[in-house]
Write a protein that holds these residues in place. Structure first.
Motif, PDB file in Angstrom:
ATOM      1  N   ILE A   7       0.842  -1.207   0.000  1.00 44.50           N
ATOM      2  CA  ILE A   7       0.000   0.000   0.000  1.00 44.50           C
ATOM      3  C   ILE A   7       0.874   1.252   0.000  1.00 44.50           C
ATOM      4  O   ILE A   7       0.608   2.215  -0.724  1.00 44.50           O
ATOM      5  CB  ILE A   7      -0.950  -0.016   1.218  1.00 44.50           C
ATOM      6  CG1 ILE A   7      -1.930  -1.179   1.090  1.00 44.50           C
ATOM      7  CG2 ILE A   7      -1.723   1.304   1.321  1.00 44.50           C
ATOM      8  CD1 ILE A   7      -2.696  -1.489   2.358  1.00 44.50           C
ATOM      9  N   THR A  10       2.527   1.757  -3.375  1.00 43.85           N
ATOM     10  CA  THR A  10       1.516   2.199  -4.347  1.00 43.85           C
ATOM     11  C   THR A  10       1.215   3.686  -4.154  1.00 43.85           C
ATOM     12  O   THR A  10       1.093   4.435  -5.129  1.00 43.85           O
ATOM     13  CB  THR A  10       0.227   1.374  -4.200  1.00 43.85           C
ATOM     14  OG1 THR A  10       0.532  -0.001  -4.449  1.00 43.85           O
ATOM     15  CG2 THR A  10      -0.833   1.826  -5.188  1.00 43.85           C
ATOM     16  N   ARG A  13       4.135   5.509  -5.576  1.00 40.04           N
ATOM     17  CA  ARG A  13       4.152   5.423  -7.043  1.00 40.04           C
ATOM     18  C   ARG A  13       3.129   6.379  -7.642  1.00 40.04           C
ATOM     19  O   ARG A  13       3.408   7.096  -8.602  1.00 40.04           O
ATOM     20  CB  ARG A  13       3.841   3.986  -7.459  1.00 40.04           C
ATOM     21  CG  ARG A  13       3.847   3.786  -8.974  1.00 40.04           C
ATOM     22  CD  ARG A  13       3.639   2.334  -9.342  1.00 40.04           C
ATOM     23  NE  ARG A  13       4.837   1.554  -9.109  1.00 40.04           N
ATOM     24  CZ  ARG A  13       4.889   0.414  -8.411  1.00 40.04           C
ATOM     25  NH1 ARG A  13       3.781  -0.071  -7.889  1.00 40.04           N
ATOM     26  NH2 ARG A  13       6.007  -0.229  -8.255  1.00 40.04           N
ATOM     27  N   ARG A  14       1.953   6.401  -7.054  1.00 38.21           N
ATOM     28  CA  ARG A  14       0.891   7.279  -7.573  1.00 38.21           C
ATOM     29  C   ARG A  14       1.265   8.750  -7.378  1.00 38.21           C
ATOM     30  O   ARG A  14       1.006   9.585  -8.234  1.00 38.21           O
ATOM     31  CB  ARG A  14      -0.439   6.986  -6.869  1.00 38.21           C
ATOM     32  CG  ARG A  14      -0.986   5.595  -7.192  1.00 38.21           C
ATOM     33  CD  ARG A  14      -2.347   5.391  -6.572  1.00 38.21           C
ATOM     34  NE  ARG A  14      -3.290   6.327  -7.108  1.00 38.21           N
ATOM     35  CZ  ARG A  14      -4.148   7.034  -6.377  1.00 38.21           C
ATOM     36  NH1 ARG A  14      -4.177   6.897  -5.080  1.00 38.21           N
ATOM     37  NH2 ARG A  14      -4.977   7.859  -6.949  1.00 38.21           N
ATOM     38  N   ARG A  17       3.946   9.687  -9.813  1.00 41.16           N
ATOM     39  CA  ARG A  17       3.526   9.593 -11.213  1.00 41.16           C
ATOM     40  C   ARG A  17       2.909  10.912 -11.686  1.00 41.16           C
ATOM     41  O   ARG A  17       2.916  11.214 -12.866  1.00 41.16           O
ATOM     42  CB  ARG A  17       2.536   8.440 -11.364  1.00 41.16           C
ATOM     43  CG  ARG A  17       2.263   8.093 -12.787  1.00 41.16           C
ATOM     44  CD  ARG A  17       1.923   6.632 -12.933  1.00 41.16           C
ATOM     45  NE  ARG A  17       3.099   5.782 -12.900  1.00 41.16           N
ATOM     46  CZ  ARG A  17       3.072   4.464 -12.790  1.00 41.16           C
ATOM     47  NH1 ARG A  17       1.927   3.840 -12.725  1.00 41.16           N
ATOM     48  NH2 ARG A  17       4.184   3.760 -12.761  1.00 41.16           N
ATOM     49  N   SER A 214      -9.213   7.715  -3.213  1.00 41.07           N
ATOM     50  CA  SER A 214      -9.246   6.241  -3.247  1.00 41.07           C
ATOM     51  C   SER A 214     -10.628   5.726  -2.866  1.00 41.07           C
ATOM     52  O   SER A 214     -11.099   4.722  -3.396  1.00 41.07           O
ATOM     53  CB  SER A 214      -8.209   5.656  -2.290  1.00 41.07           C
ATOM     54  OG  SER A 214      -6.920   5.890  -2.773  1.00 41.07           O
TER      55      SER A 214
END
Lengths: 384, 322
Positions: A7, A10, A13-14, A17, A214
């Protein structure tokens, strides 16, 4: 642990990005440092004082102030000096009673001090009070000697020689505490620590937004149908936000140290303080993210909460200037404890052992905020 | 409420829901719902929007805590509150529960790690799922660049990744173009053929009829009927309507057909015979033979059967899409 790491990675990464976030992580702190550097850096003193009047008394005070690392500019017009204070060009304006300013040895009347609202103005005011008091004490003593028949020049000569006679007893009055608080700080040290707390906390609060997104995407709900707990989910999201805040915080520390010579003190103690502050900040962001359902509302709330807690926690004005009631309220903010830890590390040369108290409070905040966010998130996903 | 009917499979049910109730304030979203799903069975929850289907699923998946009732999931008496039980469950939510700023593979890997699939196995499994959902060649693209159908397929793929014992699909074809919809339905049929137990919610009666072994009809939070399609159709008590058009001895044919096996009523107007027939598909061949024997040349046959829409109307007094 694998789940929490999944988690957290992620979330990272998000975050990275989105190219615009590079601005907030790497460029914005640098800009902040530059702005603060232009504001505070390169000014080799405790502040700039606008002194109204050019008479003997004003000159004597000017010398006294310069001995205290204050830069003095003389003005004829009090309004002009006060205007420059309001525009942030100088830190304090001082208006002496006219007879004192002209050197008539008459100390009756009121010394008007107009400080800026910035920390430097407050610190300079403390130094000015001390200088004025010192000058007044000297004048009283000289007046007493003269009234007992000592020639004034002889009395002044005797006083001037005091500096070369040693050893001297140093007496610190309670009223001097304020100036002493900032005595060992470089010109940028206080501001850098304050801005670090302000910026990192604000940035961490925006962690509320991806948590809400989310949920809006229904990914959170789907994650909670897998064999993980809500606490694991929150800790994972929190670790991602802590990592981002930590990068920002340490980047500010390194940047200010390299570019403006800020002395952060013991690196381990500083790193520990930044880490624990980032944790508490991320926890606060998660609570907002779990509490609110609307991204826009959360963004507005985050900025509002960020600024208010920064003001309460000493990121806008040193907590040393707070009245006792406000100081009590200040203690509920993580900024307050980070400020105290940084103060110990930077001003007193403290190490990790000296800041365990503030670090313990920040750790307690983490252990309250993260489970609270977990409970609130579980409630949020259960809302129809 | 209709009593729960178990499937023909004698193995223990993968899901057993008993007396499930959930209220939001004064509104009862789910009211005393019970049903079971056997291994390999496709069970449909059919009802209009707002009937309580998604709330029921949310409780089965552990997102909502029931006010009362019991859920037994894959042998776990505690149902979805047990994390081990949730590992046996795959959920395909109605909304696209995927991160648009991650690739398909990254989305799969995230959920695979949450499901506790070991890394090496997860790589293999992600490849398999990407192949099944036809996204292998686009697996490295951000999902925000996908078409609606591709996103839907990924949404299903995530639910399948950990090879669950029960896959819940919550209205997976809502907002999907006809081509993608058919692809999704074929995927569901394939999963059913592979023996996966499925809980499929929809408000499209055609999908329920096509896919489901048994169907529970829900309305306003309650289950109003349950059974196979044929069992449900029998609830209405209505027979099939058969219309034969043609030329020749129509009146003679009408009289003969009126006495034929399965025919409840018959009437004719010289060119067309209207018949009310119990189970038309069974009797249609003999009816056509009777008409031909009586000298009628049948040129057109129209069979109209009651459908689940009629069942819903019969049970609730409202149309399914109201």
């Amino acid at each position: 642990m694998n789940v929490v790491a999944a988690i957290a990675t992620t979330a990272l990464r998000r975050y990275f990005r989105d190219r615009s976030n590079y601005f907030f992580v790497f460029l914005f702190p640098l800009l902040l440092i530059l702005v603060l550097g232009l504001q505070f850096g390169g000014i080799p003193n405790m502040g700039t004082v606008g002194l109204i009047g050019t008479g003997t008394g004003a000159r004597e005070l000017s010398e006294e102030l310069e001995q205290r690392d204050l830069t003095v500019q003389h003005f004829d017009d009090a309004d002009e000096a006060r205007d420059l204070v309001s525009r942030g060009r100088i830190d304090v304006a001082i208006e002496l009673p006219s007879r004192w300013a002209e050197g008539e040895r008459d100390l009756s009347g009121t010394v008007r001090i107009t400080p800026s609202s910035f920390a430097k103005g407050q610190a300079a005011t403390a130094a000015i009070r001390q200088a004025v008091a010192s000058l007044a004490d000297r004048e009283l003593a000289l007046g007493s000697l003269v009234s007992d028949g000592v020639d004034r020049k002889t009395a002044e000569h005797a006083f001037d020689r005091l500096d070369s006679v040693g050893p001297r007893l140093s007496v610190t009055k309670a009223g001097d505490r304020m100036e002493n608080e900032f005595q060992n700080l470089g010109q940028f040290d206080l501001g850098a620590a304050q801005q670090l707390a302000l910026f990192v906390f604000l940035s961490a609060l925006t962690g509320a937004i991806p948590l809400i997104q989310s949920r809006e995407l229904r990914v959170t709900q789907r994650e909670l149908t897998t064999p993980i707990s809500t606490l694991q989910l929150i800790v994972g999201e929190g670790l991602g936000r802590i990592a981002i805040a930590l990068v920002q915080g340490l980047y500010i520390v390194a940047g200010t140290a390299l570019l403006f010579g800020v002395s952060w003190g013991d690196p381990i103690a500083t790193a520990a303080t930044v880490t624990m502050f980032c944790g508490a900040s991320a926890g606060a962001g998660l609570v907002i993210g779990a509490l609110m359902d609307n991204v826009n509302a959360a963004a507005g709330t985050s900025v509002g909460v960020g600024l208010v807690t920064a003001a309460l926690g000493g990121s806008m004005m040193p907590i040393e200037f707070f009245p006792s009631g406000l100081l009590v309220i200040s203690r509920v903010t993580p900024h307050h404890w980070a400020y105290r830890a940084f103060a110990t590390i930077q001003r007193d040369g403290g190490g990790i052992g000296d800041v365990l108290g503030p670090l313990g409070v920040l750790a307690a905040m983490i252990f309250v905020l993260i489970p609270l966010a977990s409970v609130l998130l579980r409630r949020a996903v259960a809302r129809p | 409420m209709t009593a729960a009917m178990s499937g023909s499979n004698t193995a223990p049910p993968v899901l057993s829901v008993n007396g499930l109730t959930k209220a939001f304030g004064s509104r009862r979203a789910v009211d005393d719902v019970s049903f079971e799903i056997s291994p390999g069975e496709t069970y449909g929850l059919l009802g209009p929007n707002g009937a309580g289907k998604t709330t029921t699923i949310s409780m089965i998946a552990g997102l909502l805590k029931p006010d009362s009732g019991h859920i037994r999931l894959c042998g776990f008496e505690d149902g979805p509150t047990r994390r081990e039980a949730r590992a046996h469950l795959g959920l395909v939510p109605q909304d696209l529960a995927i991160y648009p700023d991650l690739t398909a593979r990254e989305n799969l890997v995230l959920f695979g790690r949450l499901q506790g699939i070991p890394r090496r196995r997860l790589r293999e499994r992600a490849d398999e799922v990407l192949d099944v959902i036809g996204l292998s060649d686009r697996s490295g693209d951000l999902t925000k660049e996908y078409s609606g159908g591709m996103k839907r397929r990924l949404n299903i793929g995530i639910g399948l990744l950990h090879q669950p014992d029960l896959l819940i699909l919550d209205e997976p074809t809502v907002g999907v173009d006809p081509q993608s919809r058919n692809a999704i339905l074929e995927s569901v049929e394939a999963l059913s053929r592979e023996g996966l137990a499925l809980l499929y919610t929809t408000h499209y009666m055609e999908e329920a009829e096509r896919l489901c072994d048994r169907i529970g009809i829900v309305d306003q939070g309650s289950m109003v009927a349950e059974g196979t399609v044929d069992e449900l159709l029998r609830i209405t008590g209505e027979a099939d309507a058969v219309s034969l058009s043609g030329s020749g001895s129509v009146l003679e044919a009408t009289r003969a057909l009126g006495k034929a096996n399965g025919v409840v009523a018959a009437s004719g107007d010289g060119t067309t015979i209207s018949l009310t027939v119990a189970d038309a598909p069974t009797h249609l061949a003999s009816l056509l033979a009777t008409a031909a024997r009586e000298g009628m040349a049948v040129t057109d046959v129209d069979v109209s059967r009651p459908d689940l829409e009629d069942v819903f109307l019969h049970l609730t007094g409202r149309a399914l899409r109201d």
